[in-house]
Design an enzyme around this catalytic site. Structure first.
Site, PDB file in Angstrom:
ATOM      1  N   SER A  31      81.632 -18.679 -28.263  1.00  0.00           N
ATOM      2  CA  SER A  31      81.973 -19.523 -27.122  1.00  0.00           C
ATOM      3  C   SER A  31      81.519 -20.950 -27.399  1.00  0.00           C
ATOM      4  O   SER A  31      80.575 -21.174 -28.172  1.00  0.00           O
ATOM      5  CB  SER A  31      81.268 -19.008 -25.865  1.00  0.00           C
ATOM      6  OG  SER A  31      81.291 -19.971 -24.829  1.00  0.00           O
ATOM      7  N   TYR A  69      72.540 -17.416 -22.868  1.00  0.00           N
ATOM      8  CA  TYR A  69      73.938 -17.191 -23.228  1.00  0.00           C
ATOM      9  C   TYR A  69      74.286 -17.981 -24.488  1.00  0.00           C
ATOM     10  O   TYR A  69      74.911 -17.459 -25.416  1.00  0.00           O
ATOM     11  CB  TYR A  69      74.845 -17.589 -22.081  1.00  0.00           C
ATOM     12  CG  TYR A  69      76.326 -17.441 -22.372  1.00  0.00           C
ATOM     13  CD1 TYR A  69      76.890 -16.183 -22.552  1.00  0.00           C
ATOM     14  CD2 TYR A  69      77.152 -18.560 -22.481  1.00  0.00           C
ATOM     15  CE1 TYR A  69      78.239 -16.037 -22.838  1.00  0.00           C
ATOM     16  CE2 TYR A  69      78.501 -18.433 -22.752  1.00  0.00           C
ATOM     17  CZ  TYR A  69      79.045 -17.166 -22.934  1.00  0.00           C
ATOM     18  OH  TYR A  69      80.394 -17.035 -23.212  1.00  0.00           O
TER      19      TYR A  69
END
Length: 319
Positions: free
Chosen positions: A157, A182
């Site tokens: 990501s 994350y």
């Protein structure tokens, strides 16, 4: 040595769909495994691969939910897989290897994002454990079934920009930040592809990572509406307002491209976005990959840590 982390001019782009990527390819006779292949980008990936003729095995925590999601898609089978549970990973992989079938495409698509602080396994931070360690163990356990010439794709990501690997506190034992956690897990996805590609390329097994783009999927399940409004993703009524968001089919396109495109033959270990190899990120510009996510020394160090934590390394003599 020349830097291969540069666009190759694929002819595709941010608005390309997964079906468009596969329009000229016949995947008949190919076997793909897609983790989380019944939800979000994973579901779109499953649809596209099956539509091009591949046989797809989905790893899913809930067999019932997966069956409902993929009803009507031919050529798909489902087996239970919980990436946060290394015993579940072992059982899934051993069952597949025992079937005698081979894997041509492995897409590590499942993941969690910005969850509340959660501990799994031996007290591991859940995003690092689920997004990275579970996939690390899965690939290593499935290695006997992975075909020569296979592609292994890890869905990273743009969130990787938020954090390099926090070597001093990988498990966030001294304070938890959901976005930094994350980001670290997504950096780990990219670094995993870098080192896996180095280990696999002698048998023509290549690995890639990618940023799929911003897409509304169940990945946002842990985000409050107010947080998404504040980020400019939706308005106060819940309507999408950010024009840079992609449709799920557009979001799945880059992982499908990385898994199948002949344009990538002979190269690997690269981070991709918008159906092309990504540029290296520069200060003040959006997009691209940060150096910390494609650094081969960081990748080798992460491999050693991951092997120690999971207790599995199919390349123990080479890592």
């Amino acid at each position: 040595m020349s830097d291969k982390q540069v666009p190759i001019g694929s002819g595709f782009g941010a608005h390309t769909t997964a079906d468009e990527v596969l329009a000229s390819l016949d995947l008949s006779g190919k076997r793909a495994i897609v983790t989380g292949g019944h939800s979000g980008l994973g579901l779109e990936t499953t649809r596209a691969l099956a539509g091009a003729g591949a046989q797809v095995t989905i790893g899913a925590r809930s067999i019932e939910a997966a069956r409902s999601a993929v009803a009507g898609i031919d050529g798909v089978e489902i087996d239970r897989l919980d990436l946060s549970d290394l015993e579940s990973v072992r059982v899934f992989a051993e069952r597949f290897v025992a079937s005698g079938r081979s894997i041509d495409i492995l897409i590590n698509s499942a993941g969690i994002m910005a969850c509340p602080e959660t501990r799994v396994g031996d007290g591991w931070e859940a995003q690092f454990a689920t997004n990275h360690l579970g996939h690390f163990a899965l690939v290593n356990r499935l290695w006997p079934a992975i075909s020569r010439g296979a592609r292994i794709v890890s869905v990273s990501s743009g969130g990787h920009h938020n954090s390099a690997i926090r070597w001093e506190d990988v498990q966030f034992e001294t304070g938890y930040d959901k976005w930094q956690a994350y980001g670290q897990s997504k950096t780990a996805n990219a670094l995993f592809a870098v080192h896996l590609d180095r280990l696999g390329r002698d048998t023509s097994i290549r690995a890639f990572s990618l940023h799929p783009g911003k897409i509304f999927t169940p990945l946002q399940r842990y985000l409050a509406k107010e947080e998404m409004v504040g980020a400019g993703w939706i308005d106060a009524d819940g309507n999408p307002i950010d024009p840079t968001f992609k449709t799920p089919s557009q979001g799945a396109a880059t992982q499908v491209w990385a898994a199948t495109s002949p344009q990538l033959d002979g190269i690997g270990g690269l981070y991709c976005e918008d159906c092309d190899v990504a540029i290296r990120a520069t200060d003040g510009e959006a997009g691209g990959v940060s150096d910390h996510a494609v650094d081969p020394e960081e990748a080798a160090r992460l491999w050693i840590l991951s092997a120690r934590l999971t207790g599995i390394d199919a390349f123990a003599a080479h890592a």
